[in-house]
Design a protein around this motif. Structure first.
Motif, short mmCIF file in Angstrom:
data_model
loop_
_atom_site.label_atom_id
_atom_site.label_comp_id
_atom_site.label_asym_id
_atom_site.label_seq_id
_atom_site.Cartn_x
_atom_site.Cartn_y
_atom_site.Cartn_z
N ALA A 294 3.65 -2.08 -3.66
CA ALA A 294 4.21 -2.07 -2.32
C ALA A 294 4.70 -3.48 -1.98
O ALA A 294 4.16 -4.47 -2.47
N MET A 295 5.74 -3.55 -1.15
CA MET A 295 6.25 -4.84 -0.70
C MET A 295 5.60 -5.18 0.65
O MET A 295 5.90 -4.54 1.66
N PRO A 296 4.72 -6.18 0.70
CA PRO A 296 4.00 -6.48 1.94
C PRO A 296 4.74 -7.40 2.91
O PRO A 296 4.26 -7.63 4.01
N SER A 297 5.90 -7.92 2.51
CA SER A 297 6.59 -8.92 3.32
C SER A 297 7.95 -8.43 3.79
O SER A 297 8.78 -7.99 2.98
N HIS A 298 8.20 -8.52 5.11
CA HIS A 298 9.50 -8.14 5.67
C HIS A 298 10.59 -9.14 5.25
O HIS A 298 11.72 -8.74 4.96
N ASP B 205 11.43 -8.59 1.62
CA ASP B 205 12.16 -7.33 1.52
C ASP B 205 13.59 -7.48 2.02
O ASP B 205 14.52 -6.87 1.48
N ALA B 206 13.79 -8.31 3.05
CA ALA B 206 15.14 -8.56 3.57
C ALA B 206 15.99 -9.24 2.50
O ALA B 206 17.17 -8.90 2.31
N LEU B 207 15.41 -10.20 1.78
CA LEU B 207 16.13 -10.86 0.69
C LEU B 207 16.46 -9.86 -0.41
O LEU B 207 17.56 -9.87 -0.98
N TRP B 208 15.53 -8.98 -0.70
CA TRP B 208 15.73 -7.95 -1.73
C TRP B 208 16.89 -7.03 -1.34
O TRP B 208 17.78 -6.73 -2.14
N HIS B 209 16.93 -6.60 -0.06
CA HIS B 209 18.02 -5.74 0.42
C HIS B 209 19.36 -6.46 0.34
O HIS B 209 20.38 -5.85 -0.01
#
Length: 210
Positions: A124-128, A131-135
């Motif tokens: 799971a990705m625990p960091s917003h 995750d924003a960088l990933w998107h």
């Protein structure tokens, strides 16, 4: 009243060390010699067990190749840096995240990649913010993202959307994946998963970057 900025965890000040698979060649040879001693002893006194020694040699070589490949992947990950145009796009799209913490966000994302080097399983990705960088990479720099994954991991890391209204089975799966992330993140930084001295960077990125 101005909001107090959270203090950066101590492990983030030590050159972003990732301890998993940082075994030196000296330690690697030491493991080989120590583990070979009982097989050599048995082979000397019991010649009929020489086949057991050969089996150990083959098994150790396979393990060694597997280990070295992952050590090289971790080294390549540690040396990797995002180009400036990605960060320019990131801060334009997400101005709420502090630009001064760019390095911390980058290293937290690299921590997430490192988990898949240690063990390729669902996390799971625990960091917003991570995750924003990933998107951003997926949406605006897809070719760069695929090449980065292939160069470092050897496969493309797929992004699966988080279920906003999960059923009981999906909740259990999400909790299991979050636990995977916590356990392997602690292992990555040599932290006690039950009583860690610091919070793993991937779990602290949001608090530190907002």
């Amino acid at each position: 009243m101005q909001r107090q900025q959270p203090q950066e965890p101590s492990h983030s000040k030590s050159k972003y060390l990732r301890y998993a698979y940082r075994t030196s060649w000296k330690n690697f040879v030491k493991i080989a010699v120590i583990s070979a001693i009982p097989f050599i002893f048995l082979g000397y006194f019991f010649p009929n067990l020489i086949g057991l020694l050969m089996y150990w040699v083959i098994a150790f070589l396979i393990w060694g190749i597997w280990r070295v490949r992952r050590m090289k992947k971790m080294q390549k990950l540690n040396e990797f840096q995002f180009p400036n145009d990605i960060w320019t796009a990131f801060h334009q799209q997400y101005p709420q995240f502090h630009i001064i913490h760019q390095s911390y966000i980058e290293e937290a994302f690299k921590d997430y990649l490192a988990l898949h080097i240690i063990k390729n399983q669902p996390y799971a990705m625990p960091s917003h913010v991570v995750d924003a960088l990933w998107h951003l990479l997926l949406e605006q720099f897809p070719e760069f993202y695929v090449k980065m994954c292939q160069d470092i991991l050897g496969f493309e890391l797929m992004h699966k959307a988080h279920q906003t209204s999960p059923n009981q089975m999906q909740k259990r799966m999400q909790n299991r994946q979050l636990l995977n992330t916590w356990v392997m993140s602690c292992s990555l930084h040599q932290l006690d998963q039950r009583q860690p001295k610091d919070i793993p960077r991937l779990f602290f990125a949001d608090q530190f970057s907002m």
